[in-house]
Design a protein around this motif. Structure first.
Motif, PDB file in Angstrom:
ATOM      1  N   CYS A 115      45.251  35.912  45.566  1.00  0.00           N
ATOM      2  CA  CYS A 115      45.861  37.238  45.680  1.00  0.00           C
ATOM      3  C   CYS A 115      46.945  37.419  44.623  1.00  0.00           C
ATOM      4  N   LEU A 116      47.010  38.635  44.061  1.00  0.00           N
ATOM      5  CA  LEU A 116      47.983  38.921  43.008  1.00  0.00           C
ATOM      6  C   LEU A 116      49.405  39.039  43.524  1.00  0.00           C
ATOM      7  N   MET A 117      49.586  39.372  44.780  1.00  0.00           N
ATOM      8  CA  MET A 117      50.905  39.671  45.301  1.00  0.00           C
ATOM      9  C   MET A 117      51.707  38.391  45.529  1.00  0.00           C
ATOM     10  N   ARG A 118      52.774  38.223  44.738  1.00  0.00           N
ATOM     11  CA  ARG A 118      53.647  37.052  44.837  1.00  0.00           C
ATOM     12  C   ARG A 118      54.996  37.393  45.446  1.00  0.00           C
ATOM     13  N   ASN A 119      55.381  38.663  45.364  1.00  0.00           N
ATOM     14  CA  ASN A 119      56.661  39.093  45.908  1.00  0.00           C
ATOM     15  C   ASN A 119      56.430  39.776  47.254  1.00  0.00           C
TER      16      ASN A 119
END
Length: 282
Positions: A115-119
């Motif tokens: 998944c791209l979402m890290r924050n």
């Protein structure tokens, strides 16, 4: 091989099985999972997905999904034509930093794992954007295409930020200076003079004899090798996604001339840029 014949496309699908078998395409695609869960496969790697996960597929990636529980897929597809149009608009509006974010997507996004979402703080914001995209796509009120374009651009910017977080995670914790150097390289990649060792050292107040050692110690990579590889990755993007001539690309990135670009590209990529572009476009 799938192709996209318009600048961008939105598709919403609810399914108990993967809506498409293993495939690849010539455009970029965000896949957002509004609900459901299962497994996502890209280029031979397997990732679990749940509601709120976002993946980026770049041209020529091979991918498919295996659905465990009924899933609502939101596909956001955009072509190189769309990207070039945004870059042109950004240039005219003096939004150069936004074009750098686009290049972050192109050059770093396909190296992201999962998944791209890290924050975590960006997840509700992305969900709100996705809900707005679904609403505009379904209702198609006046100026919905213009609004969809703005929502997609906002999404790209948020993803770029999360990709930068991912890169930061790869740098040893507590060594913020190494990340500052990387960001400085990205910002000044079009200005070779600023990336000379003596100028980098001066900017960060580090001994010119130590900056390369410092960079390697905290990132595991060679400083000059990082600069040339990043620059050539952007050259590759120009060759793939634009019709710029070699002399124009050479000028943009500060090469002496077309011959200098060709020699450097062949040295590090094993093929001259003309042949590279020809192979990509076949």
């Amino acid at each position: 091989m799938q192709h996209l014949y318009q600048p961008f496309e939105i598709e919403l699908i609810k399914a108990d099985v993967c809506p498409m078998s293993e495939h690849r395409h010539s455009f970029f695609e965000f896949i957002y999972f509004l609900d459901g869960d299962g497994a996502y496969y890209m280029n031979g790697a397997k990732f679990s997905y749940n509601a709120g996960n976002l993946f980026l597929i770049t041209p020529m990636d091979t991918h498919y999904t295996r659905v465990n529980n009924t899933t609502t897929f939101l596909f956001i597809r955009f072509s190189n034509i769309y990207l070039r149009a945004q870059q042109a608009e950004a240039a005219n509006a003096h939004l150069g930093d936004w074009t750098r974010k686009l290049e972050y997507i192109l050059q770093q996004g396909n190296n992201m794992q999962g998944c791209l979402m890290r924050n975590p703080g960006d997840k509700p914001l992305v969900r709100a954007i996705m809900d707005a995209i679904v609403q505009e796509h379904e209702k198609q009120l006046s100026m919905h295409k213009e609004l969809l374009q703005q929502l997609i651009n906002t999404l790209i910017t948020i993803v770029a930020r999360n990709i930068s977080f991912s890169i930061t995670d790869k740098v040893a914790s507590g060594h913020n200076l190494a990340m500052d150097i990387i960001n400085y390289i990205h910002l000044n990649i079009y200005n070779p003079t600023r990336l000379r060792a003596e100028n980098l050292a001066s900017h960060f107040n580090i001994s010119v004899n130590y900056i390369s050692e410092y960079f390697k110690k905290h990132t595991g990579g060679n400083l000059q090798q990082y600069i040339i590889n990043y620059k050539l990755s952007l050259v590759e993007a120009r060759l793939q996604y634009s019709d710029m001539r070699l002399n124009e690309i050479a000028f943009e990135f500060g090469f002496t001339d077309e011959s200098h670009l060709t020699k450097t590209f062949k040295k590090y990529r094993g093929v001259n840029p003309t042949a590279y572009r020809k192979d990509i476009l076949q």
